[in-house]
Design an enzyme around this catalytic site. Sequence first.
Site, mmCIF file in Angstrom:
data_model
loop_
_atom_site.group_PDB
_atom_site.id
_atom_site.type_symbol
_atom_site.label_atom_id
_atom_site.label_comp_id
_atom_site.label_asym_id
_atom_site.label_seq_id
_atom_site.Cartn_x
_atom_site.Cartn_y
_atom_site.Cartn_z
ATOM 1 N N HIS A 126 -0.192 -102.985 -3.723
ATOM 2 C CA HIS A 126 -0.392 -104.088 -4.685
ATOM 3 C C HIS A 126 0.662 -105.191 -4.551
ATOM 4 O O HIS A 126 0.527 -106.249 -5.169
ATOM 5 C CB HIS A 126 -0.356 -103.566 -6.126
ATOM 6 C CG HIS A 126 -1.495 -102.658 -6.471
ATOM 7 N ND1 HIS A 126 -2.806 -102.992 -6.246
ATOM 8 C CD2 HIS A 126 -1.514 -101.410 -7.014
ATOM 9 C CE1 HIS A 126 -3.595 -101.996 -6.643
ATOM 10 N NE2 HIS A 126 -2.829 -101.023 -7.106
ATOM 11 N N ASP A 163 -7.245 -96.036 -1.304
ATOM 12 C CA ASP A 163 -6.777 -95.901 -2.694
ATOM 13 C C ASP A 163 -7.872 -96.435 -3.621
ATOM 14 O O ASP A 163 -8.594 -97.369 -3.270
ATOM 15 C CB ASP A 163 -5.489 -96.710 -2.870
ATOM 16 C CG ASP A 163 -4.828 -96.483 -4.226
ATOM 17 O OD1 ASP A 163 -3.832 -95.754 -4.280
ATOM 18 O OD2 ASP A 163 -5.318 -97.061 -5.223
ATOM 19 N N HIS A 165 -7.728 -98.176 -6.196
ATOM 20 C CA HIS A 165 -7.497 -99.565 -6.610
ATOM 21 C C HIS A 165 -7.519 -100.479 -5.385
ATOM 22 O O HIS A 165 -7.097 -100.076 -4.308
ATOM 23 C CB HIS A 165 -6.151 -99.682 -7.329
ATOM 24 C CG HIS A 165 -6.006 -98.768 -8.500
ATOM 25 N ND1 HIS A 165 -5.376 -97.539 -8.411
ATOM 26 C CD2 HIS A 165 -6.444 -98.882 -9.772
ATOM 27 C CE1 HIS A 165 -5.419 -96.940 -9.598
ATOM 28 N NE2 HIS A 165 -6.071 -97.735 -10.437
ATOM 29 N N ASP A 250 -6.113 -91.395 -5.675
ATOM 30 C CA ASP A 250 -6.420 -91.523 -7.099
ATOM 31 C C ASP A 250 -7.908 -91.756 -7.380
ATOM 32 O O ASP A 250 -8.285 -91.975 -8.534
ATOM 33 C CB ASP A 250 -5.562 -92.623 -7.753
ATOM 34 C CG ASP A 250 -5.392 -93.855 -6.891
ATOM 35 O OD1 ASP A 250 -6.021 -93.926 -5.816
ATOM 36 O OD2 ASP A 250 -4.628 -94.751 -7.284
HETATM 37 ZN ZN LIG Z 1 -4.260 -96.631 -6.843
#
Ligand SMILES: [Zn+2]
Length: 347
Positions: A126, A163, A165, A250
Amino acid sequence: MKTGLVILREQGLHETGNHPENASRFPPVLERLTGDSRSRTLPVFESREASVEDLLRAHAESHVENVRVAAGNGPTWLDGDTVVSPESFRVALRAAGASLVAVDAVTDPGGDLSSAFAIVRPPGHHATSDRAMGFCLFSNAAIAARYAREVLGIDRVAVLDWDVHHGNGTQDILYEDPSVLFISFHQWPLYPGSGWLDESGAGEGRGFTVNLPMPPGSGDIEHLEGFNAIAGPILEQFDPGLLIISAGQDGHVADQLANQNLTAAGYHALAEASARFAERRGIGLAALHEGGYNPLTLPLLDHAIYAGIGGFAPDLSGDVPAPDAGDPGWVERLGQIRRIQSRYWHL
Ligand SMILES: [Zn+2]
């Protein structure tokens, strides 16, 4: 296929307190994975400290300096969910450095490793060129990709991010770069909100960002179809000299930060498919840890990935079964992704 592990002994010094991304995530993971390494006589590498120059291939100087100063004055928050403590800058340098150790290990012409798994935190995907966010300080994947390009002279590098996200930071850094292909599987909508399927790169980098926004409730079948129908064929056509994986677990059915239904078998299958691609092409694979926040299942998931890239049989006992929820809207979404990506690739 021979694999190895890169460990970061100082990870516990990046103190985040009562936070999902905390220092207690990795000790049980490392116990299980170093056990795998011992029983299979696989090498375990120590991290090293990345240089500021390594970071500056992916990040603005002002950002590197901001993190260094903030950490020194820590604990302090860099954004609503990203905290640093006094040793965080040093740990982040070693997390980036561990990623470079993994790249070195799998690209060493005199070596015998085809893959490596770097167990690093803070995670990276991120962090944009000029901003820490989402538990991430520096994009380990983008730093590793630029290192491979600019220091090792590898012409084309692929980053595959699974991931749950969206890897907005890695995407931001590489968005106009045609020499690094970025492919992201992620739940959509979900934090950080980016990663819709029409985000496909800009300028000379147009077509080299590939987003697979997965509907909530997607599991093993949907992710493997996405790999086989989209990611795999694009990787083949791009023909990279190195594959980097942003390995966040995740999206597991028992992870509380999202709503996906992946199982350990699914993660194993994704890792195995990636390793098969790398093996066919005769290129190295460096997997870098990203998310994964259920302490009860993370060791199992990381073991499944280590086995997948190492070509050994995983022990998936103790996994949580996924509910049989039917099509979460994936069939239609896959059609949309294929239409967009067919502008750039033969699919
Ligand atoms: Zn994540």
